[in-house]
Design a protein around this motif. Structure first.
Motif, PDB file in Angstrom:
ATOM      1  N   MET A 171     110.785  99.761 -56.470  1.00 58.20           N
ATOM      2  CA  MET A 171     112.145  99.396 -56.787  1.00 58.20           C
ATOM      3  C   MET A 171     113.099 100.393 -56.141  1.00 58.20           C
ATOM      4  SD  MET A 171     113.805  98.748 -60.578  1.00 58.20           S
ATOM      5  CE  MET A 171     112.325  97.884 -61.085  1.00 58.20           C
ATOM      6  N   THR A 172     114.210  99.900 -55.642  1.00 57.81           N
ATOM      7  CA  THR A 172     115.223 100.760 -55.028  1.00 57.81           C
ATOM      8  C   THR A 172     116.594 100.414 -55.600  1.00 57.81           C
ATOM      9  OG1 THR A 172     115.808  99.266 -53.206  1.00 57.81           O
ATOM     10  CG2 THR A 172     113.877 100.694 -52.891  1.00 57.81           C
ATOM     11  N   ALA A 173     117.591 101.146 -55.178  1.00 58.62           N
ATOM     12  CA  ALA A 173     118.953 100.903 -55.666  1.00 58.62           C
ATOM     13  C   ALA A 173     119.481  99.545 -55.238  1.00 58.62           C
ATOM     14  CB  ALA A 173     119.889 102.006 -55.176  1.00 58.62           C
ATOM     15  N   VAL A 174     118.910  98.958 -54.194  1.00 59.26           N
ATOM     16  CA  VAL A 174     119.444  97.692 -53.688  1.00 59.26           C
ATOM     17  C   VAL A 174     118.439  96.543 -53.771  1.00 59.26           C
ATOM     18  CG1 VAL A 174     121.095  98.807 -52.156  1.00 59.26           C
ATOM     19  CG2 VAL A 174     118.790  98.293 -51.312  1.00 59.26           C
ATOM     20  N   SER A 175     117.253  96.760 -54.323  1.00 59.16           N
ATOM     21  CA  SER A 175     116.295  95.660 -54.434  1.00 59.16           C
ATOM     22  C   SER A 175     116.781  94.664 -55.491  1.00 59.16           C
ATOM     23  CB  SER A 175     114.898  96.183 -54.778  1.00 59.16           C
ATOM     24  OG  SER A 175     114.907  96.880 -56.000  1.00 59.16           O
ATOM     25  N   THR A 176     116.404  93.400 -55.336  1.00 57.85           N
ATOM     26  CA  THR A 176     116.955  92.350 -56.200  1.00 57.85           C
ATOM     27  C   THR A 176     115.886  91.477 -56.856  1.00 57.85           C
ATOM     28  OG1 THR A 176     117.137  90.843 -54.305  1.00 57.85           O
ATOM     29  CG2 THR A 176     119.062  92.203 -54.830  1.00 57.85           C
ATOM     30  N   GLU A 177     114.619  91.750 -56.621  1.00 54.25           N
ATOM     31  CA  GLU A 177     113.579  90.854 -57.140  1.00 54.25           C
ATOM     32  C   GLU A 177     113.233  91.126 -58.593  1.00 54.25           C
ATOM     33  OE1 GLU A 177     110.276  91.318 -54.379  1.00 54.25           O
ATOM     34  OE2 GLU A 177     110.831  89.391 -53.511  1.00 54.25           O
ATOM     35  N   GLU A 178     113.647  92.242 -59.134  1.00 48.93           N
ATOM     36  CA  GLU A 178     113.221  92.626 -60.467  1.00 48.93           C
ATOM     37  C   GLU A 178     114.096  91.969 -61.539  1.00 48.93           C
ATOM     38  OE1 GLU A 178     114.219  94.897 -58.136  1.00 48.93           O
ATOM     39  OE2 GLU A 178     112.271  95.518 -57.355  1.00 48.93           O
ATOM     40  N   SER A 179     113.603  92.015 -62.785  1.00 47.28           N
ATOM     41  CA  SER A 179     114.371  91.480 -63.903  1.00 47.28           C
ATOM     42  C   SER A 179     115.432  92.479 -64.343  1.00 47.28           C
ATOM     43  CB  SER A 179     113.441  91.164 -65.078  1.00 47.28           C
ATOM     44  OG  SER A 179     113.035  92.374 -65.725  1.00 47.28           O
ATOM     45  N   HIS A 180     116.336  92.009 -65.198  1.00 51.30           N
ATOM     46  CA  HIS A 180     117.384  92.892 -65.717  1.00 51.30           C
ATOM     47  C   HIS A 180     116.767  94.067 -66.477  1.00 51.30           C
ATOM     48  CE1 HIS A 180     121.337  94.060 -67.110  1.00 51.30           C
ATOM     49  NE2 HIS A 180     120.955  93.951 -68.372  1.00 51.30           N
ATOM     50  N   GLN A 181     115.732  93.804 -67.267  1.00 47.26           N
ATOM     51  CA  GLN A 181     115.076  94.875 -68.019  1.00 47.26           C
ATOM     52  C   GLN A 181     114.425  95.892 -67.092  1.00 47.26           C
ATOM     53  OE1 GLN A 181     115.086  91.697 -69.019  1.00 47.26           O
ATOM     54  NE2 GLN A 181     116.302  92.086 -70.842  1.00 47.26           N
ATOM     55  N   GLN A 182     113.793  95.420 -66.023  1.00 44.39           N
ATOM     56  CA  GLN A 182     113.172  96.336 -65.071  1.00 44.39           C
ATOM     57  C   GLN A 182     114.224  97.180 -64.365  1.00 44.39           C
ATOM     58  OE1 GLN A 182     111.088  93.200 -63.071  1.00 44.39           O
ATOM     59  NE2 GLN A 182     109.102  93.839 -63.877  1.00 44.39           N
ATOM     60  N   ARG A 183     115.361  96.580 -64.057  1.00 48.80           N
ATOM     61  CA  ARG A 183     116.438  97.341 -63.421  1.00 48.80           C
ATOM     62  C   ARG A 183     116.969  98.420 -64.363  1.00 48.80           C
ATOM     63  NH1 ARG A 183     116.512  97.547 -58.489  1.00 48.80           N
ATOM     64  NH2 ARG A 183     118.676  98.238 -58.595  1.00 48.80           N
ATOM     65  N   LEU A 184     117.105  98.088 -65.647  1.00 49.48           N
ATOM     66  CA  LEU A 184     117.594  99.074 -66.618  1.00 49.48           C
ATOM     67  C   LEU A 184     116.606 100.227 -66.777  1.00 49.48           C
ATOM     68  CD1 LEU A 184     119.103  96.789 -69.413  1.00 49.48           C
ATOM     69  CD2 LEU A 184     120.338  98.181 -67.732  1.00 49.48           C
ATOM     70  N   HIS A 185     115.311  99.917 -66.770  1.00 50.12           N
ATOM     71  CA  HIS A 185     114.297 100.974 -66.868  1.00 50.12           C
ATOM     72  C   HIS A 185     114.420 101.916 -65.667  1.00 50.12           C
ATOM     73  CE1 HIS A 185     110.056 102.172 -68.230  1.00 50.12           C
ATOM     74  NE2 HIS A 185     110.390 102.996 -67.257  1.00 50.12           N
ATOM     75  N   TRP A 186     114.542 101.331 -64.481  1.00 56.42           N
ATOM     76  CA  TRP A 186     114.672 102.142 -63.272  1.00 56.42           C
ATOM     77  C   TRP A 186     115.937 103.006 -63.338  1.00 56.42           C
ATOM     78  CZ3 TRP A 186     118.330 102.503 -59.361  1.00 56.42           C
ATOM     79  CH2 TRP A 186     117.927 103.196 -58.198  1.00 56.42           C
TER      80      TRP A 186
END
Length: 200
Positions: A1-16
């Motif tokens: 996962m990176t600052a600009v990746s878009t494939e993840e879910s909202h929860q995964q983005r919040l964890h990151w």
């Protein structure tokens, strides 16, 4: 996962994002990164429903491999790190089940745990997402999260296995078979026992 990746879910983005904030804080943090949880609806309520109906696990994982981990094992790692912080200085702990396998292998573990033949059926992703939306009472954010995880499984993004749980706690992570054996949702009723297809 990176600052600009878009494939993840909202929860995964919040964890990151939470990891980034804690790293920026300068605090001596340890990150726990569990793979998909065995306690997830993918492997509990949704699986129990289709197993009860026709002894299948219906998911859109394709040939993707997975290494689900029990929440109890993740909790054991967290407890050990809190109790003995000086013994464990890694910054990141990748936590998985004891093996990575495709869903045929997962279905075999369900079969052994339940004492009946369970098979995996690969469902087209769009069809499965529609069923989750229309035939479950999951909250929208949970529904979106598991649909995303299913898509990532199909892309083989969960194909990893570590021995971190055993290394930290001295006890290996639960197998799928062990987890299912102790889960009330999968304990057979009298009707289930009378209609089950025996192993062999």
């Amino acid at each position: 996962m990176t600052a600009v990746s878009t494939e993840e879910s909202h929860q995964q983005r919040l964890h990151w994002l939470a990891e980034q904030v804690l790293d920026w804080s300068g605090l001596p943090v340890r990150h726990l990164r569990p793979t998909v949880f065995l306690d997830n609806p993918l492997f509990t309520t949704l699986a129990a429903r289709s197993i009860t109906a026709d002894a299948t696990i219906r998911l859109p994982f394709g040939r993707g491999r997975t290494s689900p981990v029990a929440a109890a094992d993740v909790a054991r790692v967290a407890a050990e790190l809190l109790a003995e912080p000086g013994n464990h200085r890694d910054h990141v702990y990748e936590l998985t089940g004891p093996r990575s396998q495709d869903m045929d292998g997962v279905a075999e573990e369900f079969s052994r745990a339940l004492g009946r033949r369970v098979t995996y059926v690969d469902v087209p992703p769009d069809e499965w997402a529609h069923l989750v939306e229309t035939q479950t009472d999951l909250a929208p954010f949970t529904r979106d999260h598991i649909v995303t995880m299913a898509r990532l499984h199909r892309q083989n993004r969960y194909d990893r296995a570590t021995e971190t749980i055993e290394r930290v706690t001295g006890r290996p992570a639960q197998t799928v078979e062990e987890f299912v054996s102790g889960l009330p949702a999968f304990l057979p009723t009298a009707t289930d026992r009378s209609t089950a297809t025996p192993l062999g």
